[in-house]
Write an enzyme that holds these catalytic residues in place. Structure first.
Site, PDB file in Angstrom:
ATOM      1  CD  GLU A 108      -2.654  -1.259   2.584  1.00 11.25           C
ATOM      2  OE1 GLU A 108      -3.866  -1.381   2.377  1.00 11.25           O
ATOM      3  OE2 GLU A 108      -2.175  -1.131   3.724  1.00 11.25           O
ATOM      4  CB  CYS A 165      -8.807   1.696   7.226  1.00  8.05           C
ATOM      5  SG  CYS A 165      -8.269   1.095   5.613  1.00  8.05           S
TER       6      CYS A 165
HETATM    7  O1  FUB Z   1      -3.197  -0.189   9.189  1.00  4.67           O
HETATM    8  C1  FUB Z   1      -4.438   0.493   9.330  1.00  4.67           C
HETATM    9  C2  FUB Z   1      -5.010   0.800   7.980  1.00  4.67           C
HETATM   10  O2  FUB Z   1      -5.253  -0.407   7.275  1.00  4.67           O
HETATM   11  C3  FUB Z   1      -4.104   1.574   7.060  1.00  4.67           C
HETATM   12  O3  FUB Z   1      -4.148   2.939   7.249  1.00  4.67           O
HETATM   13  C4  FUB Z   1      -4.624   1.176   5.737  1.00  4.67           C
HETATM   14  O4  FUB Z   1      -3.728   1.463   4.691  1.00  4.67           O
HETATM   15  C5  FUB Z   1      -4.859  -0.292   5.920  1.00  4.67           C
HETATM   16  O5  FUB Z   1      -3.692  -1.013   5.741  1.00  4.67           O
HETATM   17 ZN    ZN Z   2      -8.348   2.920   4.115  1.00  2.00          ZN
END
Ligand code: FUB
Ligand code: ZN
Length: 599
Positions: free
Chosen positions: A308, A402
């Protein structure tokens, strides 16, 4: 407080103290009232907020907290950061209450807040998954445990709650959490950082609300402690966690995109409160580099599915773009803090691009379905290879959820990002019809932005002549204010009560080409109109979208279609019909592309 009338001067998500070194002061969310485009999106979002509670129930997030509170028994379920989704949702409830007070919202807020309060340990520690699943073994795996991250979202929710409803119940919990962290971590205590930033922003905002200097000091510590490879001590690669280069030495953003931009936003808060211009300058360099080399035309951030993460400069694939909805939200949060600190219009330009495109594509027109990942091309026969694949279309929730509550809190509190004041007058950064009250100065804005470029601002009241600053976006070549040419930046006009200022932003269809190093879109153009990036979607074409070309010499036109996609202005270039990117996949997740090869 009971649900009677809306608060009038609710401070927004980032409210610098009187001594903070900032160029601009935000207006409270109660001081900006809007209609039009964004109000439609907020209305849809308002229907999603009660649904959010249901999703948190179904996914087990609320049950985890009940178990930690001793109100239920069982095993914790969901991701390690499950609590954070509850807190983001609680924050959304608070901002939504500020827009439209209701007994229902207040009752939900109080019910869930009471569970959270019960789950807190006597010494202030609170993380239901660690308490239940890991037998309360605290901080044993900080790169992954998200314990500070959850605390950060709790604190943000608490600050929003007290600002919007006056309720202090969650703030009491948040202060105890922050005190516990300050007792545990810091220069003379345990030297460590959480794998996922957000605690920095949260602690500064708590300091702004509750006034305890130790919370600002802890935020400063967390910002400075990062970038020294602390996380590699656990055998992890520090790059992913923004822990390779100290924040004040970094020249770009890298690693996991949401982590990187949340950290930068928190560092901007620390810089503002401490008058740390060197830190602010470093952040400005990083922001510029991110915009120039690591940002999609949609404002989307984070090119790689792998971890990510931000890619290398100009690594911006369109079909495999990650561009997580949360990253656009973090980008807005960072840009807003830079705007407050500097008053530089380019941050407001960036907010506009992110909000209307990269962020807004993350939610359906109904307000209840979400994209986690926001590609700029969706191919025919795309295979959904995971929970968050765009090939599913937008979804109501995710295993890792999230984004949905992050969208909810951002839309509900959007008024907080639109206008500011300084000693001289009022600045309008984003255009929406409505009213703006900044102390003795009140304005009425009339506009059909983003469909039309005419913005009429009437000064309803002013203590004397004041300076009205209207942002002229960098894309708006040929803009005028009261008939005179206006350069990108802020058009500043001295005005008094009763006067009207007319800003005209040209809404011609624009052709955008990428930097030549962006190999992924060489030979392609993107079409923009006003603040909106456009996309070709299969529903409007007989030819497969994968095979479309654009003839740059073909005639261009635009037409407002109230019947289509909630009311959009459609752009036509020769045979091509283009719709705003944010509205794609509301007629099924069919093929779509933003960048179109030229003939
Ligand atoms: O790790 C918490 C959240 O989950 C992150 O901000 C997102 O990118 C996802 O990985
Ligand atoms: Zn998110």
């Amino acid at each position: 407080m009971t649900a009677t009338s809306p608060p009038t001067s609710t401070r927004g998500p980032a409210a610098p103290t009187g001594t903070a070194q900032v160029a601009l002061r935000p207006l409270g969310v109660g001081e900006v009232r809007i209609g039009g485009f964004w109000a439609d999106r907020q209305r849809a979002n308002a229907t999603a907020v009660p649904l959010g509670r249901q999703r948190l129930e179904e996914a087990g997030n609320l049950e985890n907290l009940r178990i930690a509170a001793g109100r239920a028994s069982g095993e914790a379920i969901g991701p390690i950061f499950a609590d954070s989704d509850v807190y983001k949702w609680l924050e959304a409830v608070a901002w939504e209450y500020a827009r439209h007070p209701s007994d229902e919202l207040l009752a939900m807020q109080r019910e869930i807040t009471a569970i959270v309060a019960d789950a807190q340990e006597p010494d202030g520690y609170l993380d239901s998954v660690v308490q239940v699943r890991h037998g309360g073994r605290r901080y044993t795996d900080l790169p992954w445990s998200h314990e500070h991250y959850c605390a950060g979202h709790l604190i943000q929710a608490a600050v929003a709650q007290v600002r919007c409803t006056g309720d202090t119940a969650l703030l009491d919990v948040a202060v105890k959490v922050a005190d516990h962290l300050a007792d545990t971590f810091g220069e003379d205590r345990r030297h460590d950082v959480d794998g996922h930033p957000v605690i920095e922003m949260a602690l500064v905002e708590l300091y702004r609300e509750a006034g305890h200097a130790r919370h600002l000091e802890l935020a400063r510590y967390f910002v400075e402690a990062r970038g020294h490879g602390l996380i590699s001590a656990y055998g992890h690669d520090p790059t992913y966690f923004s822990d390779r280069v100290p924040v004040r030495e970094a020249t770009t953003v890298e690693g996991h995109a949401v982590r990187a931009v949340y950290l930068a936003a928190g560092a901007a808060d620390v810089a503002a409160e401490r008058g740390d211009t060197a830190l602010l300058d470093a952040l400005a360099t990083q922001f510029d580099h991110m915009l120039a080399t690591k940002t999609y035309v949609t404002g989307g951030l984070g090119a790689r599915w792998d971890r990510e993460a931000f890619g290398d400069p100009y690594e911006l694939p369109t079909d495999r773009a990650y561009a997580e909805t949360c990253a656009a939200i973090g980008g807005v949060q960072w840009a807003w803090r830079m705007l407050l600190a500097t008053g530089d219009a380019r941050y407001a330009d960036a907010i506009e691009r992110m909000l209307y495109n990269g962020f807004l594509a993350g939610v359906s027109l109904s307000g209840t379905e979400y994209f986690y990942v926001n590609p700029l091309q969706h191919r025919s026969e795309a295979h959904a290879d995971g929970d968050r694949s765009p090939a599913h279309g937008r979804r109501g929730w995710f295993d890792c959820a999230c984004c949905p509550p992050n969208v909810m809190r951002t839309l509900a509190g959007l008024e907080g990002y639109l206008a500011t004041r300084d000693g001289d007058g009022v600045q309008v950064h984003q255009y929406a019809p409505g009213t703006i009250s900044a102390g003795d100065t009140t304005l009425t804005v009339e506009t059909q932005y983003p469909w039309d470029g005419l913005v009429r601002v009437r000064v309803d009241a002013a203590p004397g002549p004041v300076t009205l600053s209207l942002r002229v976006p960098a894309w708006a070549e040929g803009a005028t204010v009261d008939g005179k040419p206006a350069e990108p930046g802020y058009a500043r006009v001295r005005v008094g009560a009763g006067e009207v200022v007319e800003l005209r932003l040209p809404m011609e269809v624009r052709t955008t080409t990428a930097h030549p190093r962006v190999d992924a879109v060489r030979g392609c153009v993107a079409i923009e109109r006003g603040p909106l990036v456009y996309a070709a979607e299969q529903a409007d074409h007989d030819t497969p979208v994968d095979d479309l070309h654009i003839d740059l010499a073909a005639p261009r036109s635009s037409e407002h279609r109230p019947d289509l996609l909630g009311g959009v202005t459609v752009v036509t270039v020769g045979e091509l019909t283009l719709v705003p990117y944010y509205a794609w996949a509301n007629r099924g997740a069919a093929p779509m592309r933003v960048w179109i090869p030229t003939t």
